[in-house]
Design a protein around this motif. Structure first.
Motif, PDB file in Angstrom:
ATOM      1  N   HIS A   1      36.286  35.159  36.487  1.00 46.24           N
ATOM      2  CA  HIS A   1      36.365  36.212  37.504  1.00 46.24           C
ATOM      3  C   HIS A   1      36.013  37.573  36.901  1.00 46.24           C
ATOM      4  CE1 HIS A   1      37.863  33.627  40.611  1.00 46.24           C
ATOM      5  NE2 HIS A   1      38.905  33.251  39.883  1.00 46.24           N
TER       6      HIS A   1
ATOM      7  N   THR B   1      31.010  33.038  46.981  1.00 50.08           N
ATOM      8  CA  THR B   1      31.023  34.220  46.115  1.00 50.08           C
ATOM      9  C   THR B   1      31.458  35.448  46.892  1.00 50.08           C
ATOM     10  OG1 THR B   1      29.113  33.203  45.028  1.00 50.08           O
ATOM     11  CG2 THR B   1      29.665  35.467  44.389  1.00 50.08           C
TER      12      THR B   1
ATOM     13  N   THR C   1      35.190  35.452  47.633  1.00 53.96           N
ATOM     14  CA  THR C   1      36.019  35.668  46.444  1.00 53.96           C
ATOM     15  C   THR C   1      35.926  37.105  45.945  1.00 53.96           C
ATOM     16  OG1 THR C   1      35.650  33.370  45.809  1.00 53.96           O
ATOM     17  CG2 THR C   1      36.484  34.840  44.101  1.00 53.96           C
ATOM     18  N   TYR C   2      34.754  37.722  46.062  1.00 56.21           N
ATOM     19  CA  TYR C   2      34.534  39.030  45.438  1.00 56.21           C
ATOM     20  C   TYR C   2      34.243  40.157  46.427  1.00 56.21           C
ATOM     21  CZ  TYR C   2      34.411  36.070  41.380  1.00 56.21           C
ATOM     22  OH  TYR C   2      34.757  35.148  40.416  1.00 56.21           O
TER      23      TYR C   2
ATOM     24  N   SER D   1      33.059  39.986  38.169  1.00 55.83           N
ATOM     25  CA  SER D   1      33.399  41.357  38.589  1.00 55.83           C
ATOM     26  C   SER D   1      32.567  42.385  37.826  1.00 55.83           C
ATOM     27  CB  SER D   1      34.892  41.629  38.362  1.00 55.83           C
ATOM     28  OG  SER D   1      35.669  40.764  39.143  1.00 55.83           O
TER      29      SER D   1
ATOM     30  N   LEU E   1      35.249  43.851  45.930  1.00 63.20           N
ATOM     31  CA  LEU E   1      34.525  44.704  44.995  1.00 63.20           C
ATOM     32  C   LEU E   1      33.487  45.579  45.697  1.00 63.20           C
ATOM     33  CD1 LEU E   1      33.927  42.153  42.110  1.00 63.20           C
ATOM     34  CD2 LEU E   1      35.651  43.957  42.216  1.00 63.20           C
TER      35      LEU E   1
END
Length: 143
Positions: free
Chosen positions: A92, A120, A123-124, A96, A127
């Motif tokens: 991770h 993806t 999950t991210y 990131s 950000l």
């Protein structure tokens, strides 16, 4: 040939298998810095470890157990005083860092071996909240 190491339980026997999904079978470019370190390890320890086709990056003629990796990680975390994370969290962290440094989410998805970009993004996605401010600034600066 792409290989995956699976361990039975904590400290159990290790088996070399094929990866669990078809998207796990991929060729990843290795950063020059990592290649340099691996080459130095090879030159330094090739006689001791007997490098051959069945040599593992994390181990020698047999892979290191998850228990040993976890023990070493915990030792270094305690010595440095940084936050405790799981081994999987390094994955991770890598994703990131790539996203925060402008890597395409499509390329990050391929790098991680995700079959669908949705995996993806889900999950991210947190950000990308900071990127919204950048978009507004870009639009404000258009003439």
């Amino acid at each position: 040939m792409v290989k995956n190491v699976v361990q039975e339980g904590d400290g159990g026997k290790c088996y070399v298998t094929t990866p669990k999904t078809r998207t796990s079978v991929r060729t990843l470019p290795v950063p020059e810095r990592v290649m340099k370190d691996l080459h130095e390890l090879y030159l330094r320890d090739k006689k001791q470890y007997g490098f051959n086709q069945k040599w593992f990056v994390f181990g020698d003629k047999e892979p290191l157990s998850a228990h040993i990796l976890r023990h070493q990680k915990n030792k270094y975390i305690q010595e440095s005083g940084v936050k405790q994370i799981r081994i999987h969290d390094f994955r991770h962290s890598c994703a990131s860092v790539l996203i925060n440094n402008g890597a395409s989410i499509m390329i990050v998805a391929k790098y991680l071996g995700h079959a669908k970009i949705d995996e993806t993004l889900n999950t991210y996605s947190h950000l990308f909240k900071n990127k919204m401010d950048e978009i507004v600034k870009t639009m404000d600066n258009l003439s």
